[in-house]
Design an enzyme around this catalytic site. Structure first.
Site, PDB file in Angstrom:
ATOM      1  NE  ARG A  82     -17.905 -21.131  41.127  1.00 31.47           N
ATOM      2  CZ  ARG A  82     -18.710 -21.582  40.159  1.00 31.47           C
ATOM      3  NH1 ARG A  82     -19.986 -21.820  40.420  1.00 31.47           N
ATOM      4  NH2 ARG A  82     -18.238 -21.785  38.954  1.00 31.47           N
ATOM      5  CD  GLU A 100     -19.631 -26.768  45.959  1.00 29.80           C
ATOM      6  OE1 GLU A 100     -20.297 -25.730  45.875  1.00 29.80           O
ATOM      7  OE2 GLU A 100     -19.238 -27.412  44.964  1.00 29.80           O
ATOM      8  CG  HIS A 148     -21.717 -27.059  42.396  1.00 31.58           C
ATOM      9  ND1 HIS A 148     -20.584 -26.376  42.764  1.00 31.58           N
ATOM     10  CD2 HIS A 148     -22.117 -26.478  41.234  1.00 31.58           C
ATOM     11  CE1 HIS A 148     -20.335 -25.413  41.883  1.00 31.58           C
ATOM     12  NE2 HIS A 148     -21.240 -25.474  40.948  1.00 31.58           N
TER      13      HIS A 148
END
Lengths: 324, 316
Positions: free
Chosen positions: B235, B264, B282
């Site tokens: 993360r 993000e 991601h």
């Protein structure tokens, strides 16, 4: 610069055809009296006639070609060492005829080449380079999520050429639960992978082909229209061998028509010229013949070069000999 | 069951959305403008019994409080950091995630990023495409991966899958985890600083909790050093992002392959000009095969719950 220092004439002479990287140039100067045609105003043939007729040792860097004509100018030549693994730039038959021994880079580069092949395969399937570009252009915020890629783990991978590099590619991909099969000049009874004597069969039974073999008259265009067709619309090609192993025009047509899914190419027919049709394709990863270009290799390579020439000058077998 | 309401927090997968729409009464949270989200939830709270979220938008306390009939949260991820697990426990809400089906993809990406950053694959690709190979000659020498020591933070499913792959490259494996794992031969480090000082490639593969927030901070990056490479497939919050940028720009950290970011889809723009980083949006589990498998798992968990059968991949 070390390369410009006056050299002792007691050191054995070593001819190079092209200027090598600085590290090799300076290190070799400590061991050999280097003959450097690039520093001479004479064209190469004249230089060789003037300075190289008694030379016994030749180091080939940068894949400089060794033709019958060049060999004719070196009547005393006994040993050629090339800094590459591939030897398709050397006329091996002519060398054998004249009793010139040839050595290559052995397996110094094999791990790096295998790493690179796997890296290209993951990049093509998971679109790493394309995603990196997407992100850097600000498209993640502007255009949202990046399109999905394809899974590598568990896929069927066909390796063309299961030598020092191909076997390392296989070992790496096994850890990704890939099923490995291969085509090679001869079947290798000691390996656990399925052998396909026919490259088309290899292609139709695999999700990706990785080309790792040497370029010879037998393997020229080993990847041709039939093989690409057998590989199919979901298929990927990775080439870290030589450009001429693949029918480049045919490959580009297939990519443009969507007849194969993607490609990772480190080598091309006319390097450094790359067909411009490839530049706009999102499903290919292009590379500048870099599969073995790591800093760590250079020292290992240097030591192998020295060891080969030392063996030659002392009349013992070369460390990494190549035969015609 | 037309009255069975399911709340989908953000668009995440067309197939999943289609199936949820077909099977249930689907409410798409993003269709309500931000300022009227509360009203939207209030209006439909009477029928919403399930929530499907992901790594961007899960189930925080406020959302859970707004849904008194919520029985199950099924996340389209393996990470649980966007779910208020305490609240779910308190309310007796079931929680499921998507473990195992995405392990391979994430591990594949971790290795792919390591090779990409050490061998500069995206940079070389651009070098060829912009014609530089013709005019400038070969790209400079890069860094070998094979044989380098790989340090893994978090030796769970994903960490183990990464270790297995890295071993095939001749990489010695060392790791840090909450506790030592008895069934591996890898060397255990009880603190991340020593781990970072003893490896060349450091890979973050643990879950995000309050303990692991910023587990990779400036000290760790300095220990990893100018020849070290950081790979983050966990993360964004695992890494102190401003410090990461500084250490890369200043050359105190050799390179980084990053799939996850603190905010993000925003990525620090200072990274865009660096050639020693590989940045991806991601995509850890973003393959057609895996997204399908994850979606099916979400659907199967919901089906099991609503037919009073055992959940397939329960967390709570």
């Amino acid at each position: 610069m070390a390369g410009d220092e006056p050299q002792s004439p007691d050191l054995p002479p070593l001819l190079l055809l092209r200027k090598p990287i600085a590290f090799l140039l300076s290190s070799l100067s400590t061991r050999f009296h280097l003959l450097k045609p690039w520093e001479s105003p004479l064209p190469l043939p004249a230089f060789l006639s003037a300075h190289a007729t008694t030379v016994q040792a030749l180091l080939i860097t940068g894949l400089a070609p060794v033709t019958a004509v060049i060999l004719d100018s070196l009547p005393s030549l006994g040993c050629i060492v090339t800094t590459s693994v591939g030897v398709d730039h050397i006329d091996l038959l002519e060398c054998a005829r004249r009793g010139v021994a040839v050595a290559n880079a052995g397996s110094v580069f094999s791990d790096d080449a295998a790493d690179y092949a796997v890296g290209l395969l993951i990049d093509v399937l998971r679109r790493i380079s394309a995603a990196d570009g997407y992100l850097r252009q600000g498209l993640w915020t502007l255009a949202g999520d990046f399109p999905l890629g394809s899974k590598l783990s568990g896929k069927r991978i066909g390796i063309i050429g299961l030598g020092s590099i191909g076997s390392r590619v296989a070992k790496r991909l096994e850890a990704f639960s890939c099923t490995i099969s291969y085509n090679s000049l001869t079947m290798k009874p000691s390996v656990p992978y399925k052998f396909y004597p026919n490259v088309c069969d290899l292609a139709s039974n695999n999700d990706a082909l990785i080309v790792c073999c040497a370029l010879t008259s037998k393997t020229h265009h080993i990847i041709n229209k039939e093989v690409l067709s057998a590989l199919g619309k979901q298929g990927i090609i990775i080439n870290i061998g030589r450009g001429a192993l693949v029918d480049e025009e045919e490959l580009i047509k297939c990519l443009m028509n969507g007849d194969i899914k993607g490609a990772g190419l480190d080598v091309f027919k006319n390097e450094p010229l790359v067909p411009k049709e490839l530049f706009s394709m999102k499903n290919v990863v292009l590379s500048s013949h870099s599969a073995v270009n790591t800093e760590e290799n250079i020292l290992d390579l240097y030591q192998l070069i020295i060891a080969n020439f030392e063996a030659f000058f002392s009349g013992t077998p070369l460390i990494s000999p190549v035969s015609a | 069951m037309e009255t069975l309401g399911v709340l989908l927090t953000v668009p995440m997968d067309p197939y999943l959305e289609e199936e949820l729409d077909r099977r249930y009464n689907l409410f798409r949270l993003w269709e309500a403008p931000l300022e009227s989200r509360r009203d939207f939830l209030f209006t439909h709270a009477g029928s919403i019994r399930a929530l499907v979220g992901n790594t961007n938008a899960g189930a925080d306390a406020e959302t859970i409080d707004a849904l008194p009939r919520l029985e199950i949260v099924s996340t389209f991820s393996v990470g649980l950091d966007k779910i208020d697990l305490d609240k779910c426990l308190e309310r007796g809400i079931r929680v499921t995630n998507t473990p195992d089906v995405l392990t391979d993809d994430v591990a594949d990406l971790a290795i792919g990023l390591a090779i990409a950053v050490m061998r500069r694959i995206p940079q070389v690709d651009r070098f060829v495409r912009d014609g530089s190979w013709k005019t400038k000659g070969d790209y400079k020498l890069t860094t070998k991966l094979s044989g380098k020591t790989v340090g893994i933070i978090g030796l769970g499913r994903i960490g183990m899958a990464i270790a297995k792959r890295a071993e095939a490259f001749g990489c010695p494996i060392i790791y840090h985890s909450r506790s030592e794992k008895p069934d591996t031969n890898y060397k255990y480090y009880s603190n991340v600083l020593d781990l970072a000082a003893n490896c060349q490639v450091l890979i973050v593969a643990c879950s995000l909790t309050t303990e692991t927030r910023h587990i990779v901070n400036r000290k760790i990056m300095d220990a990893l050093g100018p020849k070290g490479v950081l790979i983050n497939i966990g993360r964004g919050l695992h890494v102190d992002e401003p410090e990461l940028v500084k250490s890369l720009v200043e050359g105190r950290l050799g390179g980084a392959g990053i799939d996850v970011f603190e905010h993000e889809p925003h990525v620090p723009e200072e990274l865009f000009g660096l050639d020693n980083v590989v940045l991806v949006p991601h995509v850890g589990s973003d393959t057609m095969e895996t997204c399908r498998a994850m979606a099916d798992l979400v659907l199967q968990n919901l089906e099991a719950h609503f037919s009073s059968k055992p959940l397939l991949t329960p967390v709570l």
